[in-house]
Design a protein around this motif. Structure first.
Motif, PDB file in Angstrom:
ATOM      1  N   LYS A  21      10.024 -30.703   8.680  1.00 42.80           N
ATOM      2  CA  LYS A  21      10.144 -32.336   9.232  1.00 42.80           C
ATOM      3  C   LYS A  21      11.652 -32.869   9.153  1.00 42.80           C
ATOM      4  O   LYS A  21      12.609 -32.087   9.244  1.00 42.80           O
ATOM      5  CB  LYS A  21       9.795 -33.077   7.755  1.00 42.80           C
ATOM      6  N   PRO A  22      11.924 -33.683  10.880  1.00 42.45           N
ATOM      7  CA  PRO A  22      13.155 -33.884  10.835  1.00 42.45           C
ATOM      8  C   PRO A  22      14.127 -34.522   9.235  1.00 42.45           C
ATOM      9  O   PRO A  22      14.302 -35.125   8.339  1.00 42.45           O
ATOM     10  CB  PRO A  22      13.453 -35.064  11.411  1.00 42.45           C
ATOM     11  N   GLY A  23      15.287 -33.788   8.715  1.00 44.66           N
ATOM     12  CA  GLY A  23      16.443 -34.529   8.148  1.00 44.66           C
ATOM     13  C   GLY A  23      15.505 -33.034   7.001  1.00 44.66           C
ATOM     14  O   GLY A  23      16.719 -33.240   6.030  1.00 44.66           O
ATOM     15  N   THR A  24      14.431 -32.408   6.892  1.00 47.24           N
ATOM     16  CA  THR A  24      14.999 -31.194   5.414  1.00 47.24           C
ATOM     17  C   THR A  24      16.085 -30.373   6.060  1.00 47.24           C
ATOM     18  O   THR A  24      16.557 -29.685   6.671  1.00 47.24           O
ATOM     19  CB  THR A  24      13.208 -30.570   6.113  1.00 47.24           C
ATOM     20  N   ALA A 216      14.857 -28.467  23.499  1.00 51.55           N
ATOM     21  CA  ALA A 216      13.779 -28.811  23.366  1.00 51.55           C
ATOM     22  C   ALA A 216      12.969 -29.615  23.154  1.00 51.55           C
ATOM     23  O   ALA A 216      11.477 -29.207  23.483  1.00 51.55           O
ATOM     24  CB  ALA A 216      13.973 -27.402  22.288  1.00 51.55           C
ATOM     25  N   GLY A 217      13.025 -31.084  22.062  1.00 54.93           N
ATOM     26  CA  GLY A 217      12.675 -32.034  22.051  1.00 54.93           C
ATOM     27  C   GLY A 217      12.352 -32.621  23.424  1.00 54.93           C
ATOM     28  O   GLY A 217      11.444 -33.718  23.308  1.00 54.93           O
ATOM     29  N   LEU A 218      13.466 -32.651  24.752  1.00 55.26           N
ATOM     30  CA  LEU A 218      12.393 -33.269  25.644  1.00 55.26           C
ATOM     31  C   LEU A 218      11.683 -32.665  26.466  1.00 55.26           C
ATOM     32  O   LEU A 218      10.465 -33.814  26.834  1.00 55.26           O
ATOM     33  CB  LEU A 218      13.643 -33.348  26.882  1.00 55.26           C
TER      34      LEU A 218
END
Length: 350
Positions: A21-24, A216-218
């Motif tokens: 998860k983001p922020g991990t 990569a997220g785009l």
């Protein structure tokens, strides 16, 4: 009773690398993302986005992005097809060209396993040709397999090697079907097969913004080929497969070649240091042209090290399959991340 076609019941789905998860708080070296942020020009597009771009349907051919690719790579804009990541273009290729037992999908192994998954969905017969130990391209066996599509990843994952241009040229000359050269990692390599699209009507070169451009997220990728080859692919692609935001952000990133090249150069320098550091720990490391290395630990205990690193908050990629189950694929991180990895490996090896 099954709700699905027999091919879907029989196949195994593609398993992506683990995504925390983001922020991990984790050092993520398992899916070959670029450790540096995207171009400031690309980020500025996001900050100043006009809501009108969201209200309207996007350009179905992403022509603004194609123009940026044309400027950056010196290829005609009408020789470009854009996809929702290069995986989307791979999917379109297989859907358009492969079928049943006659129109086969062929590739050397080990390589990107999504090729197998896409073929299984059709379904289309697959011929997997083993790479020899030195990873020279097995041209004769690939030609003999008579594929409707022959996929060659160069640089290849997970090995990291690049295929010499002359070998790709020989393959393109000898096969009857399409040669799809997957250049996802080309921004970290010393050469490209892009000139072959001008020489051969049956060659298509695929690129992505996920690796070199830190996007990569785009989900933005594209391919370059003769318009005659692209004509069939345009029939198959989704009508609006690229959203307006991706088109604008991708175009800005593509036009900032200086930033992309500077980040790629940092990755290449870090790759060389990481390779030396791993060798000093007794690992066998293949020379790599990608933003990752394939490393065999001195005791061959790759799975044990993978799990030990994960416990320490470091993710690397472990493939539990023949020929790879004693190896780790490690993405190149920042120098600080790489040093943390090495220190963790020193501890685990003790």
């Amino acid at each position: 009773m099954s709700y699905f076609r027999p091919a879907i019941d029989a196949m195994t789905g593609y398993v992506p690398g683990e995504q925390p998860k983001p922020g991990t708080k984790i050092i993520k070296l398992n899916t070959n993302e670029n450790p540096y942020p995207p171009s400031p020009d690309a980020l500025n597009i996001l900050r100043n986005l006009d809501s009108e771009w969201l209200r309207r349907y996007p350009d179905p051919f992403a022509r603004e992005f194609c123009a940026a690719v044309s400027e950056a790579l010196g290829v005609p804009a009408d020789w470009i097809i854009v996809g929702n990541g290069s995986d989307d273009v791979l999917n379109v290729l297989v859907r358009a060209c492969a079928e049943g037992g006659d129109r086969k999908v062929v590739y050397p192994m080990p390589t990107y396993v999504l090729y197998r998954t896409l073929a299984a969905m059709q379904p289309a017969e697959v011929v997997e040709v083993p790479y020899p130990q030195d990873f020279t391209l097995p041209i004769d066996d690939l030609v003999a397999a008579n594929g409707a599509i022959t996929f060659i990843a160069s640089p290849n994952s997970p090995s990291g090697h690049s295929v010499p241009l002359d070998d790709l040229r020989t393959l393109a000359r000898r096969v009857a079907g399409i040669v799809a050269i997957d250049e996802a990692y080309v921004d970290f390599a010393e050469s490209s097969a892009l000139p072959l699209v001008q020489e051969f009507e049956n060659v298509i070169v695929l690129r992505t913004l996920s690796k070199g451009y830190s996007l990569a997220g785009l989900r933005m990728g594209f391919a370059v080929a003769h318009p005659k080859l692209l004509a069939g692919l345009f029939k198959v692609k989704d009508s609006y497969n690229i959203d307006a935001i991706a088109t604008l952000v991708g175009a800005a990133a593509m036009r900032d070649q200086a930033y992309k090249n500077a980040c790629a150069e940092k990755v290449k320098i870090s790759r060389a240091k990481l390779t030396v550091d791993l060798k000093n720990l007794g690992f066998t490391v293949l020379d790599s042209q990608g933003n990752f290395v394939l490393a065999t630990p001195p005791e061959g205990n790759a799975e044990q090290l993978y799990l030990g690193l994960k416990e320490r908050g470091i993710l690397v990629r472990y493939f539990k399959q023949p020929g790879l189950d004693n190896k780790l694929r490690i993405s190149v991180g920042t120098d600080e991340q790489n040093q943390t990895l090495i220190e963790a490996l020193v501890s685990l090896l003790k």
